[in-house]
Design a protein around this motif. Structure first.
Motif, PDB file in Angstrom:
ATOM      1  N   ARG A  24       0.713  -1.244  -0.114  1.00  0.00           N
ATOM      2  CA  ARG A  24       0.044   0.022   0.108  1.00  0.00           C
ATOM      3  C   ARG A  24       0.930   1.269  -0.007  1.00  0.00           C
ATOM      4  N   ILE A  26       0.378   5.432   0.214  1.00  0.00           N
ATOM      5  CA  ILE A  26      -0.633   6.700   0.425  1.00  0.00           C
ATOM      6  C   ILE A  26       0.313   7.922   0.162  1.00  0.00           C
ATOM      7  N   GLN A  70     -10.358  -0.512   6.087  1.00  0.00           N
ATOM      8  CA  GLN A  70     -11.135   0.178   4.857  1.00  0.00           C
ATOM      9  C   GLN A  70     -10.597   1.500   4.339  1.00  0.00           C
ATOM     10  N   PRO A  71     -10.632   1.775   2.950  1.00  0.00           N
ATOM     11  CA  PRO A  71      -9.993   2.973   2.470  1.00  0.00           C
ATOM     12  C   PRO A  71     -10.532   4.301   3.151  1.00  0.00           C
ATOM     13  N   TRP A  72     -11.873   4.372   3.605  1.00  0.00           N
ATOM     14  CA  TRP A  72     -12.179   5.428   4.345  1.00  0.00           C
ATOM     15  C   TRP A  72     -11.501   5.892   5.689  1.00  0.00           C
ATOM     16  N   LEU A  74      -8.765   5.312   6.186  1.00  0.00           N
ATOM     17  CA  LEU A  74      -7.110   5.681   5.879  1.00  0.00           C
ATOM     18  C   LEU A  74      -7.086   7.129   5.278  1.00  0.00           C
ATOM     19  N   ASN A  75      -8.261   7.706   5.052  1.00  0.00           N
ATOM     20  CA  ASN A  75      -8.391   9.193   4.460  1.00  0.00           C
ATOM     21  C   ASN A  75      -8.374  10.060   5.666  1.00  0.00           C
TER      22      ASN A  75
END
Length: 172
Positions: A24, A26, A70-72, A74-75
């Motif tokens: 991953r 980011i 979940q992606p949200w 990590l935001n």
């Protein structure tokens, strides 16, 4: 993923192994470098069962599991829950890993099936909520990884065949 099952000395067993390489990256405008997470992992599983007779069975199992954020989660862009609560994800969250052990027993007495199921789970890198009150009176919520978390439990199940067309299942 590979599994192998067989029976030896009246004990059924299944051995499993899954592997993965997790990668991953980011990119955040406010960070000088990308936030990378790379890991190669194995996820074994072992299951054993023993039938003592037609009405009694015992099972023992172990498995390693993963729970990725979940992606949200990590935001890090603030998300308004309501006017007084803001959630902000963390790009630094890493997956949770759980080692799960189970011991189960099933029996049948006349038309009643009885099951007793026990479990123990040890989770590393557990997701925990960090909450802080800002000077503006707003509560800020953000997830972080903690140390280990353990849980254990037991369930009892009873299945009654009242009629051919009516089965009652209860659990506690």
């Amino acid at each position: 993923y590979a599994t192998y099952n067989n029976k030896i000395l009246g004990i059924g067993y299944q051995l499993g192994l899954r592997s993965e390489y997790f990668m991953r990256s980011i990119d955040i405008d406010t960070e000088p470098e990308a936030i990378d997470y790379n890991k190669f992992m194995f996820y074994p599983s072992l299951h054993f069962s023993k039938d003592f007779n037609e009405k009694n069975q015992m099972q023992l199992s172990y498995s390693r599991r993963i729970n990725r954020p979940q992606p949200w989660l990590l935001n890090n862009t603030p998300q308004y829950i309501d006017p007084r609560n803001i959630f902000k994800g963390s790009p630094y969250l890493i997956p949770e890993y759980t080692d799960a052990f189970e011991l189960n027993y099933r029996t049948m007495i006349k038309k009643v099936k009885i099951s007793i199921q026990t479990y123990y789970r040890n989770t590393s890198n557990s997701f925990v909520a960090i909450r802080s009150m800002g000077d503006d009176g707003i509560m800020y919520h953000q997830l972080a990884n903690s140390e280990n978390q353990q849980s254990a439990g037991m369930e009892f199940g009873f299945d009654f065949g009242l009629f051919k067309w009516w089965q009652v299942n209860t659990n506690m």
